[in-house]
Write a protein that holds these residues in place. Structure first.
Motif, PDB file in Angstrom:
ATOM      1  N   LEU A 159       0.820  -1.209   0.000  1.00 17.21           N
ATOM      2  CA  LEU A 159       0.000   0.000   0.000  1.00 17.21           C
ATOM      3  C   LEU A 159       0.856   1.263   0.000  1.00 17.21           C
ATOM      4  O   LEU A 159       0.486   2.272  -0.631  1.00 17.21           O
ATOM      5  N   GLN A 160       2.000   1.229   0.708  1.00 18.78           N
ATOM      6  CA  GLN A 160       2.900   2.391   0.675  1.00 18.78           C
ATOM      7  C   GLN A 160       3.464   2.600  -0.724  1.00 18.78           C
ATOM      8  O   GLN A 160       3.579   3.731  -1.202  1.00 18.78           O
ATOM      9  N   LEU A 161       3.825   1.479  -1.377  1.00 19.47           N
ATOM     10  CA  LEU A 161       4.331   1.574  -2.753  1.00 19.47           C
ATOM     11  C   LEU A 161       3.284   2.171  -3.687  1.00 19.47           C
ATOM     12  O   LEU A 161       3.572   3.073  -4.483  1.00 19.47           O
ATOM     13  N   ASN A 185      13.988   6.735  -5.959  1.00 21.93           N
ATOM     14  CA  ASN A 185      14.569   7.250  -4.714  1.00 21.93           C
ATOM     15  C   ASN A 185      13.509   7.809  -3.761  1.00 21.93           C
ATOM     16  O   ASN A 185      13.584   7.610  -2.548  1.00 21.93           O
ATOM     17  N   VAL A 186      12.530   8.498  -4.304  1.00 23.68           N
ATOM     18  CA  VAL A 186      11.448   9.034  -3.450  1.00 23.68           C
ATOM     19  C   VAL A 186      10.687   7.896  -2.793  1.00 23.68           C
ATOM     20  O   VAL A 186      10.385   7.948  -1.584  1.00 23.68           O
ATOM     21  N   ILE A 235      10.814   4.071   3.883  1.00 23.53           N
ATOM     22  CA  ILE A 235      11.616   4.010   5.124  1.00 23.53           C
ATOM     23  C   ILE A 235      10.995   4.899   6.194  1.00 23.53           C
ATOM     24  O   ILE A 235      10.812   4.489   7.353  1.00 23.53           O
ATOM     25  N   TYR A 236      10.650   6.123   5.814  1.00 24.42           N
ATOM     26  CA  TYR A 236      10.018   7.045   6.774  1.00 24.42           C
ATOM     27  C   TYR A 236       8.701   6.474   7.301  1.00 24.42           C
ATOM     28  O   TYR A 236       8.426   6.496   8.504  1.00 24.42           O
ATOM     29  N   ILE A 257       7.195   5.468  11.010  1.00 23.23           N
ATOM     30  CA  ILE A 257       5.935   6.010  11.508  1.00 23.23           C
ATOM     31  C   ILE A 257       4.975   4.886  11.883  1.00 23.23           C
ATOM     32  O   ILE A 257       4.221   4.991  12.850  1.00 23.23           O
ATOM     33  N   ARG A 258       4.991   3.788  11.120  1.00 23.46           N
ATOM     34  CA  ARG A 258       4.125   2.639  11.427  1.00 23.46           C
ATOM     35  C   ARG A 258       4.344   2.168  12.853  1.00 23.46           C
ATOM     36  O   ARG A 258       3.387   1.801  13.562  1.00 23.46           O
ATOM     37  N   PHE A 259       5.589   2.167  13.277  1.00 24.13           N
ATOM     38  CA  PHE A 259       5.906   1.739  14.647  1.00 24.13           C
ATOM     39  C   PHE A 259       5.188   2.627  15.662  1.00 24.13           C
ATOM     40  O   PHE A 259       4.554   2.137  16.599  1.00 24.13           O
TER      41      PHE A 259
END
Length: 392
Positions: A163-165, A188-189, A195-196, A200-202
């Motif tokens: 979903l992030q992709l 790259n974005v 990663i960011y 945040i998921r954590f």
């Protein structure tokens, strides 16, 4: 190599670091606000919870606007930067995971349309409109899925990654549709964005755990386990506040309706205690659901056994009578289904308004209780309003 250096300088220069700090600060504020509003919204009527949702959506819009204005100032009126784009996407996606309300979902859906319209207004080409339309469909699908399966997505790492992709790629191509750039930048974005967002998921998972824990504690402390409506402890707390409000604003009518289930002992004796529980649950949930449809000024409590109380704020006794009569009428047409049998349920009701002569809550409560007794003595399936008993 030149492209990589260019990209890294855009992401990791001092201005981008300032933007990153602001983004982290905004996310921290949103996390705290989400937790605080979650505590308070469970105690608010449904009407006011809509306002809480709108406040959260306003905070998201304000956060995005603050990011844009900050970057505008830092870059002398230019907002074309991947650092800014990533920060904005983080704010939007974080709000979707953390706040979990329809208003925030609508903000996420409206943002790409706003971006595209603004870009066209500033002179961007609309040659790739079909790509924007296609990516908007993808984005709507991703946002809708997240808003309906938030807990599942946060628990599943592969769902979260996919979903992030899709979310990041859709936004990248929406941006590309008005300002084409090299494929290198998309890769790259997406890597940095994922990663960011993984970090945040954590934090989102931890915040949700705290909010859910609080909600379960609030449910156990203030709601009846069997019927799901507010319990005696919550009633005692609420009436203290209601009595205080009346003392400050005696012109505002406050009415109490007390009702109990007629011949409830018969259900237990004839069909067993499970049948009695089914009747209690059916009556409580029916009254609770219909009460929400009828008014925003009523709150239902299970006082004990088969007795229930409704506190009506800013409501005269005759209006309270109209509401409970309408609910009672619908109850007659919805009997309890028990093992193929239909059990008809009736209620007796007593109603009285809080009066200046009531020096304390007990005097008001005893009067309402007495009116309930009169309704039962008159043959049950009756209502007594300020001493006047009528057949429902």
């Amino acid at each position: 190599m030149y492209l990589l250096e260019n990209f890294l300088s855009d992401i990791f220069n001092i201005k981008s670091i300032i933007m990153a700090l602001i983004t982290v600060g905004l996310i921290a504020i949103m996390m705290v606000m989400t937790y605080m509003l979650a505590q308070r919204s469970t105690k608010l009527p449904k009407t006011y919870r809509v306002l809480v949702d709108l406040v959260e959506a306003g905070v998201v819009i304000g956060g995005v606007a603050l990011l844009r204005q900050t970057f505008w100032v830092l870059n002398s009126g230019n907002v074309l930067s991947w650092g800014y784009a990533i920060a904005q996407l983080m704010i939007l996606l974080f709000s979707l995971y953390a706040m979990q309300n329809i208003a925030v979902t609508l903000v996420n859906l409206a943002m790409p349309i706003f971006f595209y319209g603004q870009a066209l207004y500033l002179g961007a080409s609309w040659h790739w409109w079909w790509l924007f339309a296609l990516m908007l469909i993808v984005l709507v699908g991703v946002i809708s899925y997240i808003s309906h399966h938030q807990a599942l997505v946060l628990k599943s790492e592969w769902r979260y990654l996919v979903l992030q992709l899709l979310y990041g790629l859709a936004w990248c191509l929406i941006i590309w549709s008005v300002r084409p750039f090299r494929l290198f930048y998309i890769i790259n974005v997406l890597v940095i964005f994922i990663i960011y967002m993984w970090i945040i998921r954590f934090f989102v998972t931890r915040v949700n755990h705290v909010v859910n824990h609080f909600a379960s504690l609030d449910q156990a402390a203030n709601y009846d386990e069997l019927t799901g409506v507010r319990n005696r402890a919550n009633f005692d707390t609420t009436t203290v506040g209601v009595f205080g409000v009346y003392q400050r604003h005696p012109a505002m009518p406050i009415t109490m309706a007390m009702f109990d289930i007629d011949h409830f002992k018969h259900f237990n004796d004839a069909y067993g205690h499970l049948a009695g529980d089914a009747v209690l649950k059916h009556v409580a949930q029916h009254f609770n659901q219909e009460l929400v449809r009828q008014t925003s000024h009523g709150e239902l409590f299970r006082y004990g056994g088969e007795e229930f109380v409704i506190i009506f704020e800013n409501t005269e006794p005759l209006e309270a009578q109209r509401i409970v009569t309408a609910i009672r009428d619908t109850l007659q047409h919805e009997p309890v289904n028990l093992n193929g049998q239909k059990l008809n349920v009736t209620v007796s009701i007593g109603i009285s308004a809080l009066q200046p002569s009531d020096l304390n809550f007990d005097s008001w409560f005893k009067r309402v209780d007495h009116y309930l007794y009169l309704a039962k003595e008159a043959g049950r399936d009756r209502i007594t309003v300020e001493g006047d008993t009528q057949k429902l």
